[in-house]
Design a protein around this motif. Structure first.
Motif, short mmCIF file in Angstrom:
data_model
loop_
_atom_site.label_atom_id
_atom_site.label_comp_id
_atom_site.label_asym_id
_atom_site.label_seq_id
_atom_site.Cartn_x
_atom_site.Cartn_y
_atom_site.Cartn_z
N SER A 154 0.84 -1.20 0.00
CA SER A 154 0.00 0.00 0.00
C SER A 154 0.87 1.25 0.00
CB SER A 154 -0.92 -0.01 1.23
OG SER A 154 -1.69 1.17 1.27
N GLY A 155 1.96 1.21 0.78
CA GLY A 155 2.89 2.34 0.80
C GLY A 155 3.61 2.53 -0.52
N LEU A 156 4.06 1.43 -1.11
CA LEU A 156 4.77 1.48 -2.39
C LEU A 156 3.87 2.04 -3.48
CD1 LEU A 156 7.10 0.79 -4.32
CD2 LEU A 156 6.17 -1.54 -4.46
N PHE A 157 2.67 1.46 -3.62
CA PHE A 157 1.74 1.89 -4.67
C PHE A 157 1.16 3.27 -4.36
CE2 PHE A 157 0.67 -2.87 -5.40
CZ PHE A 157 1.86 -3.03 -6.10
N GLY A 158 0.79 3.51 -3.10
CA GLY A 158 0.14 4.76 -2.74
C GLY A 158 1.04 5.97 -2.89
N THR A 159 2.31 5.82 -2.52
CA THR A 159 3.23 6.96 -2.61
C THR A 159 3.65 7.23 -4.05
OG1 THR A 159 4.07 6.48 -0.39
CG2 THR A 159 5.44 7.88 -1.81
N SER A 160 3.84 6.18 -4.84
CA SER A 160 4.34 6.35 -6.21
C SER A 160 3.24 6.66 -7.21
CB SER A 160 5.09 5.09 -6.65
OG SER A 160 4.25 3.95 -6.62
N SER A 161 2.01 6.20 -6.94
CA SER A 161 0.94 6.40 -7.92
C SER A 161 -0.34 6.96 -7.32
CB SER A 161 0.62 5.06 -8.62
OG SER A 161 0.04 4.15 -7.69
N GLY A 162 -0.41 7.05 -5.99
CA GLY A 162 -1.63 7.50 -5.34
C GLY A 162 -2.62 6.37 -5.10
N ILE A 163 -2.29 5.15 -5.55
CA ILE A 163 -3.23 4.03 -5.50
C ILE A 163 -2.78 3.05 -4.42
CG2 ILE A 163 -4.37 2.22 -6.84
CD1 ILE A 163 -3.50 3.84 -9.36
N GLY A 164 -3.18 3.31 -3.18
CA GLY A 164 -2.72 2.46 -2.10
C GLY A 164 -3.79 1.59 -1.48
N GLY A 165 -5.02 1.67 -2.00
CA GLY A 165 -6.13 0.97 -1.37
C GLY A 165 -6.22 -0.53 -1.57
N PRO A 166 -5.99 -1.04 -2.80
CA PRO A 166 -6.27 -2.46 -3.07
C PRO A 166 -5.60 -3.48 -2.14
CG PRO A 166 -5.99 -1.28 -5.11
CD PRO A 166 -5.64 -0.32 -4.02
N PRO A 167 -4.31 -3.35 -1.79
CA PRO A 167 -3.74 -4.38 -0.91
C PRO A 167 -4.47 -4.50 0.43
CG PRO A 167 -1.99 -3.08 -1.91
CD PRO A 167 -3.28 -2.38 -2.22
N MET A 168 -4.85 -3.35 1.01
CA MET A 168 -5.57 -3.39 2.28
C MET A 168 -7.01 -3.84 2.09
SD MET A 168 -3.57 -2.67 4.76
CE MET A 168 -4.82 -2.39 6.02
N ALA A 169 -7.63 -3.38 1.01
CA ALA A 169 -9.02 -3.75 0.75
C ALA A 169 -9.14 -5.26 0.53
CB ALA A 169 -9.55 -3.00 -0.48
N LEU A 170 -8.11 -5.88 -0.06
CA LEU A 170 -8.14 -7.32 -0.30
C LEU A 170 -8.25 -8.08 1.02
CD1 LEU A 170 -7.82 -9.76 -2.21
CD2 LEU A 170 -5.34 -9.54 -1.91
N LEU A 171 -7.55 -7.62 2.05
CA LEU A 171 -7.58 -8.30 3.33
C LEU A 171 -8.85 -8.02 4.12
CD1 LEU A 171 -3.95 -8.02 4.79
CD2 LEU A 171 -5.05 -9.98 3.72
N LEU A 172 -9.41 -6.83 3.95
CA LEU A 172 -10.55 -6.41 4.77
C LEU A 172 -11.89 -6.58 4.08
CD1 LEU A 172 -9.06 -3.10 6.28
CD2 LEU A 172 -8.98 -5.41 7.23
N GLN A 173 -11.90 -7.06 2.83
CA GLN A 173 -13.11 -7.02 2.02
C GLN A 173 -14.27 -7.87 2.54
OE1 GLN A 173 -12.71 -8.85 -1.91
NE2 GLN A 173 -10.97 -10.05 -1.20
N HIS A 174 -13.99 -8.83 3.42
CA HIS A 174 -15.06 -9.70 3.90
C HIS A 174 -15.61 -9.27 5.25
CE1 HIS A 174 -14.51 -12.45 0.56
NE2 HIS A 174 -13.22 -12.47 0.81
N GLN A 175 -15.15 -8.11 5.74
CA GLN A 175 -15.72 -7.57 6.97
C GLN A 175 -17.07 -6.92 6.69
OE1 GLN A 175 -12.76 -4.89 8.56
NE2 GLN A 175 -11.54 -6.54 9.46
#
Length: 242
Positions: free
Chosen positions: A136-157
């Protein structure tokens, strides 16, 4: 009587932010995935700094709304991974040019779409939260897109828990990304000025989502968003390889 010309680029940027803010407020994430590639086509200056600022602004609003549902259990490990990931993302920004950044954004978006379509369930634990925080840090800082890695883990809540925890994570992680983007040259007063007209569009997207979020099937929003992401990701890749 002559009327001033409308800045179509700014108008389209505001429209994209409205759509992205609507999606993120409805399903918990999606602002950057939906908007980043097309905003980059309008002006490379929109990515990643201004998107991260809008994301921070919107996440504060959503985190406050769902504050009763925020659970910091496990998020500490995600923040632990987020810091080195953000530093690596900052190095990437420092060494790549606009074309390579466009290509990178397109690849990240399509990767995010692929992750969203994974059919199996990944349960969050401490090590996985750390890994998700890193990417999330790698993608979010370089492209602004940091949500998917975290959303993948939390999506079933439960839905409100997803919105609350992702928003709380994005508040802290956006600040980290902005701190790294400043020395990399991707966050300055000019980027801040570029962001200001986008904030009202983000608020409107949030307000509209709150009005209709219980009336629209979340899966429909998700599918439409994935189609938009795929198209914009491919467009960014094409721009990057031309």
């Amino acid at each position: 009587m002559e009327f001033p010309l409308i800045d179509l680029g700014l108008f389209f940027a505001m429209f994209l932010i409205f759509i992205g803010s609507f999606v993120q407020s409805a399903i918990g994430f999606g602002l950057a995935i939906v908007t980043a590639p097309l905003l980059f086509l309008i002006s490379p200056n929109y990515v990643p700094g201004p998107i991260v600022i809008v994301g921070l602004f919107l996440s504060i609003i959503n985190a406050y709304k769902y504050k009763a549902n925020v659970s910091f259990r496990g998020l500490g490990y995600a923040f632990l991974g987020r810091i080195p990931g953000s530093l690596l993302g900052g190095l990437l920004l420092y060494y790549v040019d606009a074309k390579l950044l466009s290509l990178w954004i397109g690849v990240v978006v399509l990767l995010a779409v692929a992750i969203s379509l994974l059919p199996f369930r990944i349960e969050p634990n401490n090590s996985r939260m750390t890994i998700a925080g890193f990417f999330s840090g790698l993608f979010g800082t370089s492209s602004g897109i940091g949500g998917p890695p975290m959303a993948l883990l939390l999506q079933h809540q439960e839905a409100n828990l997803i919105r609350a925890n992702l928003s709380a994570f994005f508040v802290v992680s956006s600040v980290i990304s902005l701190a790294v983007q400043v020395p990399a040259g991707y966050m300055s007063l000019n980027h801040l000025y570029l962001t200001l007209p986008l904030l009202p569009a983000s608020v409107i997207g949030y307000l509209v989502a709150m009005k209709v979020v219980d009336k629209i099937d979340k899966e429909t929003i998700r599918k439409v968003s994935l189609v938009m992401c795929s198209v914009s990701g491919i467009a960014a890749i094409v721009l990057g390889v031309r």
